[in-house]
Design a protein around this motif. Sequence first.
Motif, PDB file in Angstrom:
ATOM      1  N   LYS A  40      -1.211   7.197   8.735  1.00  0.00           N
ATOM      2  CA  LYS A  40      -1.639   6.701   7.414  1.00  0.00           C
ATOM      3  C   LYS A  40      -0.512   6.664   6.384  1.00  0.00           C
ATOM      4  O   LYS A  40      -0.767   6.576   5.189  1.00  0.00           O
ATOM      5  N   THR A  41       0.741   6.755   6.818  1.00  0.00           N
ATOM      6  CA  THR A  41       1.862   6.791   5.874  1.00  0.00           C
ATOM      7  C   THR A  41       2.857   5.665   6.148  1.00  0.00           C
ATOM      8  O   THR A  41       2.860   5.045   7.210  1.00  0.00           O
ATOM      9  N   LEU A  42       3.708   5.461   5.163  1.00  0.00           N
ATOM     10  CA  LEU A  42       4.940   4.695   5.318  1.00  0.00           C
ATOM     11  C   LEU A  42       6.064   5.710   5.257  1.00  0.00           C
ATOM     12  O   LEU A  42       6.002   6.655   4.460  1.00  0.00           O
ATOM     13  N   LYS A  43       7.079   5.531   6.077  1.00  0.00           N
ATOM     14  CA  LYS A  43       8.211   6.449   6.051  1.00  0.00           C
ATOM     15  C   LYS A  43       9.486   5.665   5.803  1.00  0.00           C
ATOM     16  O   LYS A  43       9.696   4.598   6.377  1.00  0.00           O
ATOM     17  N   VAL A  44      10.328   6.216   4.933  1.00  0.00           N
ATOM     18  CA  VAL A  44      11.624   5.624   4.619  1.00  0.00           C
ATOM     19  C   VAL A  44      12.692   6.456   5.321  1.00  0.00           C
ATOM     20  O   VAL A  44      12.707   7.687   5.193  1.00  0.00           O
ATOM     21  N   TRP A  45      13.551   5.776   6.074  1.00  0.00           N
ATOM     22  CA  TRP A  45      14.617   6.426   6.833  1.00  0.00           C
ATOM     23  C   TRP A  45      15.951   5.928   6.313  1.00  0.00           C
ATOM     24  O   TRP A  45      16.065   4.797   5.849  1.00  0.00           O
ATOM     25  N   ALA A  50      19.165  10.546   9.739  1.00  0.00           N
ATOM     26  CA  ALA A  50      18.317   9.802  10.666  1.00  0.00           C
ATOM     27  C   ALA A  50      17.334  10.654  11.459  1.00  0.00           C
ATOM     28  O   ALA A  50      16.518  10.120  12.183  1.00  0.00           O
ATOM     29  N   THR A  51      17.366  11.977  11.348  1.00  0.00           N
ATOM     30  CA  THR A  51      16.448  12.802  12.135  1.00  0.00           C
ATOM     31  C   THR A  51      15.136  13.094  11.412  1.00  0.00           C
ATOM     32  O   THR A  51      14.198  13.591  12.016  1.00  0.00           O
ATOM     33  N   ALA A  52      15.049  12.796  10.133  1.00  0.00           N
ATOM     34  CA  ALA A  52      13.816  13.000   9.370  1.00  0.00           C
ATOM     35  C   ALA A  52      13.752  11.945   8.267  1.00  0.00           C
ATOM     36  O   ALA A  52      14.785  11.515   7.750  1.00  0.00           O
ATOM     37  N   PRO A  53      12.559  11.518   7.891  1.00  0.00           N
ATOM     38  CA  PRO A  53      12.455  10.527   6.814  1.00  0.00           C
ATOM     39  C   PRO A  53      12.936  11.100   5.484  1.00  0.00           C
ATOM     40  O   PRO A  53      12.778  12.292   5.221  1.00  0.00           O
ATOM     41  N   VAL A  54      13.501  10.239   4.650  1.00  0.00           N
ATOM     42  CA  VAL A  54      13.935  10.666   3.318  1.00  0.00           C
ATOM     43  C   VAL A  54      12.786  10.589   2.320  1.00  0.00           C
ATOM     44  O   VAL A  54      12.853  11.188   1.254  1.00  0.00           O
ATOM     45  N   ALA A  55      11.737   9.841   2.682  1.00  0.00           N
ATOM     46  CA  ALA A  55      10.548   9.753   1.822  1.00  0.00           C
ATOM     47  C   ALA A  55       9.342   9.404   2.682  1.00  0.00           C
ATOM     48  O   ALA A  55       9.471   8.705   3.688  1.00  0.00           O
ATOM     49  N   VAL A  56       8.187   9.915   2.282  1.00  0.00           N
ATOM     50  CA  VAL A  56       6.920   9.603   2.940  1.00  0.00           C
ATOM     51  C   VAL A  56       5.956   9.133   1.860  1.00  0.00           C
ATOM     52  O   VAL A  56       5.728   9.840   0.872  1.00  0.00           O
ATOM     53  N   LEU A  57       5.420   7.928   2.040  1.00  0.00           N
ATOM     54  CA  LEU A  57       4.483   7.358   1.076  1.00  0.00           C
ATOM     55  C   LEU A  57       3.070   7.516   1.608  1.00  0.00           C
ATOM     56  O   LEU A  57       2.751   7.049   2.700  1.00  0.00           O
ATOM     57  N   LYS A  58       2.215   8.187   0.834  1.00  0.00           N
ATOM     58  CA  LYS A  58       0.832   8.448   1.232  1.00  0.00           C
ATOM     59  C   LYS A  58      -0.118   7.727   0.283  1.00  0.00           C
ATOM     60  O   LYS A  58       0.131   7.674  -0.913  1.00  0.00           O
ATOM     61  N   GLY A  59      -1.202   7.222   0.826  1.00  0.00           N
ATOM     62  CA  GLY A  59      -2.196   6.560  -0.015  1.00  0.00           C
ATOM     63  C   GLY A  59      -3.197   5.743   0.774  1.00  0.00           C
ATOM     64  O   GLY A  59      -4.309   5.504   0.317  1.00  0.00           O
ATOM     65  N   HIS A  60      -2.824   5.301   1.972  1.00  0.00           N
ATOM     66  CA  HIS A  60      -3.776   4.582   2.818  1.00  0.00           C
ATOM     67  C   HIS A  60      -4.746   5.573   3.449  1.00  0.00           C
ATOM     68  O   HIS A  60      -4.425   6.740   3.646  1.00  0.00           O
ATOM     69  N   GLU A  61      -5.932   5.090   3.786  1.00  0.00           N
ATOM     70  CA  GLU A  61      -6.962   5.939   4.385  1.00  0.00           C
ATOM     71  C   GLU A  61      -7.086   5.739   5.893  1.00  0.00           C
ATOM     72  O   GLU A  61      -7.943   6.367   6.533  1.00  0.00           O
ATOM     73  N   ALA A  62      -6.250   4.883   6.464  1.00  0.00           N
ATOM     74  CA  ALA A  62      -6.246   4.651   7.914  1.00  0.00           C
ATOM     75  C   ALA A  62      -4.827   4.245   8.308  1.00  0.00           C
ATOM     76  O   ALA A  62      -3.921   4.191   7.454  1.00  0.00           O
ATOM     77  N   GLU A  63      -4.641   3.955   9.591  1.00  0.00           N
ATOM     78  CA  GLU A  63      -3.314   3.604  10.097  1.00  0.00           C
ATOM     79  C   GLU A  63      -2.695   2.464   9.289  1.00  0.00           C
ATOM     80  O   GLU A  63      -3.378   1.512   8.923  1.00  0.00           O
ATOM     81  N   VAL A  64      -1.406   2.561   9.021  1.00  0.00           N
ATOM     82  CA  VAL A  64      -0.672   1.495   8.343  1.00  0.00           C
ATOM     83  C   VAL A  64      -0.136   0.576   9.433  1.00  0.00           C
ATOM     84  O   VAL A  64       0.581   1.018  10.329  1.00  0.00           O
ATOM     85  N   GLN A  65      -0.496  -0.699   9.372  1.00  0.00           N
ATOM     86  CA  GLN A  65      -0.143  -1.621  10.445  1.00  0.00           C
ATOM     87  C   GLN A  65       1.097  -2.446  10.181  1.00  0.00           C
ATOM     88  O   GLN A  65       1.768  -2.861  11.113  1.00  0.00           O
ATOM     89  N   SER A  66       1.401  -2.722   8.915  1.00  0.00           N
ATOM     90  CA  SER A  66       2.572  -3.551   8.638  1.00  0.00           C
ATOM     91  C   SER A  66       3.210  -3.140   7.320  1.00  0.00           C
ATOM     92  O   SER A  66       2.575  -2.527   6.460  1.00  0.00           O
ATOM     93  N   CYS A  67       4.476  -3.483   7.194  1.00  0.00           N
ATOM     94  CA  CYS A  67       5.224  -3.164   5.981  1.00  0.00           C
ATOM     95  C   CYS A  67       6.353  -4.168   5.814  1.00  0.00           C
ATOM     96  O   CYS A  67       6.798  -4.783   6.780  1.00  0.00           O
ATOM     97  N   GLU A  68       6.807  -4.312   4.587  1.00  0.00           N
ATOM     98  CA  GLU A  68       7.926  -5.214   4.308  1.00  0.00           C
ATOM     99  C   GLU A  68       8.534  -4.848   2.960  1.00  0.00           C
ATOM    100  O   GLU A  68       7.822  -4.554   2.000  1.00  0.00           O
ATOM    101  N   TRP A  69       9.880  -4.851   2.910  1.00  0.00           N
ATOM    102  CA  TRP A  69      10.587  -4.694   1.646  1.00  0.00           C
ATOM    103  C   TRP A  69      10.504  -6.012   0.889  1.00  0.00           C
ATOM    104  O   TRP A  69      10.522  -7.083   1.490  1.00  0.00           O
ATOM    105  N   ASN A  70      10.444  -5.948  -0.424  1.00  0.00           N
ATOM    106  CA  ASN A  70      10.572  -7.147  -1.255  1.00  0.00           C
ATOM    107  C   ASN A  70      12.016  -7.620  -1.132  1.00  0.00           C
ATOM    108  O   ASN A  70      12.943  -6.838  -1.319  1.00  0.00           O
ATOM    109  N   HIS A  71      12.214  -8.882  -0.825  1.00  0.00           N
ATOM    110  CA  HIS A  71      13.566  -9.397  -0.596  1.00  0.00           C
ATOM    111  C   HIS A  71      14.355  -9.608  -1.887  1.00  0.00           C
ATOM    112  O   HIS A  71      15.564  -9.794  -1.842  1.00  0.00           O
TER     113      HIS A  71
END
Length: 103
Positions: A40-45, A50-71
């Motif tokens: 249920k998170t997004l992780k920033v690496w 590289a062995t642990a995420p630098v940030a974890v974003l929480k807020g979804h209530e189920a699996e996160v299926q897709s993500c994209e940076w704003n270009h």
Amino acid sequence: KSSFVRGPSNDSFDIDADSQFDVCFNEQNPGQILTACGDKTLKVWSEGQATAPVAVLKGHEAEVQSCEWNHINKIRVISSSMDRSVKLWDMSALKAAATFSGT
């Protein structure tokens, strides 16, 4: 765990491939990647950490299926989840700036 992503400086990111649904590079900062996760998170690496995420974003209530940076605006990220929502994230605050819910 599975080191399956290689960054521009050839660092490998130690990411559990079984729980990742999407991965994308930050085009404005190629040493940074974002993963959509089954926990249920997004992780920033980041290369160099590289062995642990630098940030974890929480807020979804189920699996996160897709993500994209704003270009254009590097502090914005978008994600979609099995909870039938799309979230726009503010990376400077590490929280959701807006949520769009389906029915």
